[in-house]
Motif scaffolding. Structure first.
Motif, PDB file in Angstrom:
ATOM      1  N   ILE A  43       0.841  -1.199   0.000  1.00 29.05           N
ATOM      2  CA  ILE A  43       0.000   0.000   0.000  1.00 29.05           C
ATOM      3  C   ILE A  43       0.877   1.250   0.000  1.00 29.05           C
ATOM      4  O   ILE A  43       0.588   2.243  -0.680  1.00 29.05           O
ATOM      5  CB  ILE A  43      -0.954  -0.011   1.204  1.00 29.05           C
ATOM      6  CG1 ILE A  43      -1.927  -1.186   1.093  1.00 29.05           C
ATOM      7  CG2 ILE A  43      -1.714   1.312   1.301  1.00 29.05           C
ATOM      8  CD1 ILE A  43      -2.892  -1.307   2.262  1.00 29.05           C
ATOM      9  N   THR A  47       0.745   4.000  -3.037  1.00 32.29           N
ATOM     10  CA  THR A  47       0.449   5.374  -2.618  1.00 32.29           C
ATOM     11  C   THR A  47       1.581   6.299  -3.031  1.00 32.29           C
ATOM     12  O   THR A  47       1.357   7.418  -3.519  1.00 32.29           O
ATOM     13  CB  THR A  47       0.233   5.431  -1.097  1.00 32.29           C
ATOM     14  OG1 THR A  47      -0.884   4.600  -0.752  1.00 32.29           O
ATOM     15  CG2 THR A  47      -0.034   6.852  -0.626  1.00 32.29           C
ATOM     16  N   PRO A 203      -5.228  -0.474  -3.498  1.00 33.12           N
ATOM     17  CA  PRO A 203      -5.667   0.169  -2.247  1.00 33.12           C
ATOM     18  C   PRO A 203      -4.831   1.405  -1.918  1.00 33.12           C
ATOM     19  O   PRO A 203      -4.031   1.427  -0.975  1.00 33.12           O
ATOM     20  CB  PRO A 203      -5.461  -0.945  -1.211  1.00 33.12           C
ATOM     21  CG  PRO A 203      -4.315  -1.740  -1.734  1.00 33.12           C
ATOM     22  CD  PRO A 203      -4.465  -1.726  -3.241  1.00 33.12           C
ATOM     23  N   ASP A 205      -3.949   4.972  -0.419  1.00 39.36           N
ATOM     24  CA  ASP A 205      -4.365   5.807   0.705  1.00 39.36           C
ATOM     25  C   ASP A 205      -4.398   7.248   0.210  1.00 39.36           C
ATOM     26  O   ASP A 205      -3.375   7.932   0.133  1.00 39.36           O
ATOM     27  CB  ASP A 205      -3.378   5.655   1.870  1.00 39.36           C
ATOM     28  CG  ASP A 205      -3.879   6.310   3.151  1.00 39.36           C
ATOM     29  OD1 ASP A 205      -4.345   7.476   3.073  1.00 39.36           O
ATOM     30  OD2 ASP A 205      -3.805   5.683   4.222  1.00 39.36           O
TER      31      ASP A 205
END
Length: 254
Positions: A43, A47, A203, A205
């Motif tokens: 992640i 990101t 996913p 952030d």
């Protein structure tokens, strides 16, 4: 994510933008910062890739003079690196997260070593660039290697800029400044396509992206002026040493 964590990521983004001005290794600051606020490695990586688009915008905006006359060759190169970036991003998403956690310490270690060797790489590239003038066509071997660098950039990213600059400086007989501008476009295309893939299916952030991208944009903007006043060698070596320490730590605690 708390306000303090977002503030920390903003400051890390500024630091990453400044680091990118020193040696094109913004991810060596931004990625560990995302790990520090508790994001899992995969992640944190996706990101970071999305946030890194801010540095591409800043670097391209400041290189319009050097980019003049390179349009046709860069279009061909960018299409290829865009595909490579997408392939690297897809590879990250389809491989187990445990695989990434095993590989990433080695990637960070490689990026750290390249950062510490950056002046020698730049000097070597400059010597090659001075051997001829004007641009030479990008041959098949160059395009294959560029695809490989873009694949790596889509998968992880840190040090991809150093690799691409070295490649283009060898393959393209022009000034280092023009090769650096071309590198920004080529790696930016790979980063952009990977970032779009991650934004759709990974996913990401988004709170972290917003804070870090704002810092990266400011750091990339201020970097050239500040780097002229800050000794490069101690900063570069300190960041490289910290990166190696991080690589060892991630390997031991994987």
């Amino acid at each position: 994510m708390t306000g303090w964590q977002l503030a920390f990521l903003f400051l890390a983004g500024v630091g990453g933008g400044l680091t990118g001005s020193v040696a094109g290794l913004a991810s060596l600051v931004s990625y560990p910062a995302l790990l520090a606020v508790g994001l899992p490695p995969v992640i944190a990586n996706v990101t970071n890739t999305v946030a890194m688009f801010a540095t591409t915008v800043g670097s391209v905006a400041g290189s319009r003079q050097e980019l003049h006359g390179q349009g046709r060759a860069l279009l061909r190169l960018s299409l290829l690196t865009g595909v490579g970036g997408a392939a690297g991003g897809a590879l990250l998403l389809v491989t187990p997260s445990e695989t990434f956690e095993i590989i990433v310490p080695w990637l960070i270690g490689l990026a750290s070593v390249l950062l510490m060797l950056a002046p020698r790489l730049r000097a070597w590239a400059q010597r090659h660039a001075e051997e001829g003038a004007g641009a030479t066509p990008l041959g098949p071997l160059t395009l294959v290697v560029a695809f490989g660098v873009a694949l790596y950039g889509g998968y992880f990213g840190a040090a991809a800029g150093v690799m691409m600059l070295a490649l283009l400086s060898v393959a393209w007989s022009q000034s280092l400044a023009r090769s650096n501008a071309a590198k920004n476009i080529a790696t930016g295309a790979a980063n952009l396509v990977a970032a779009v893939v991650f934004a759709i299916v990974a996913p990401v952030d988004w709170a972290a992206v917003g804070s870090m991208a704002a810092g990266l944009l400011i750091g990339a903007r201020l970097g050239p002026a500040l780097v002229r006043r800050v000794p490069e060698t101690p900063l570069r070596l300190a960041i490289g040493a910290a990166g190696l320490a991080l690589a060892v730590s991630l390997w031991v605690n994987r």
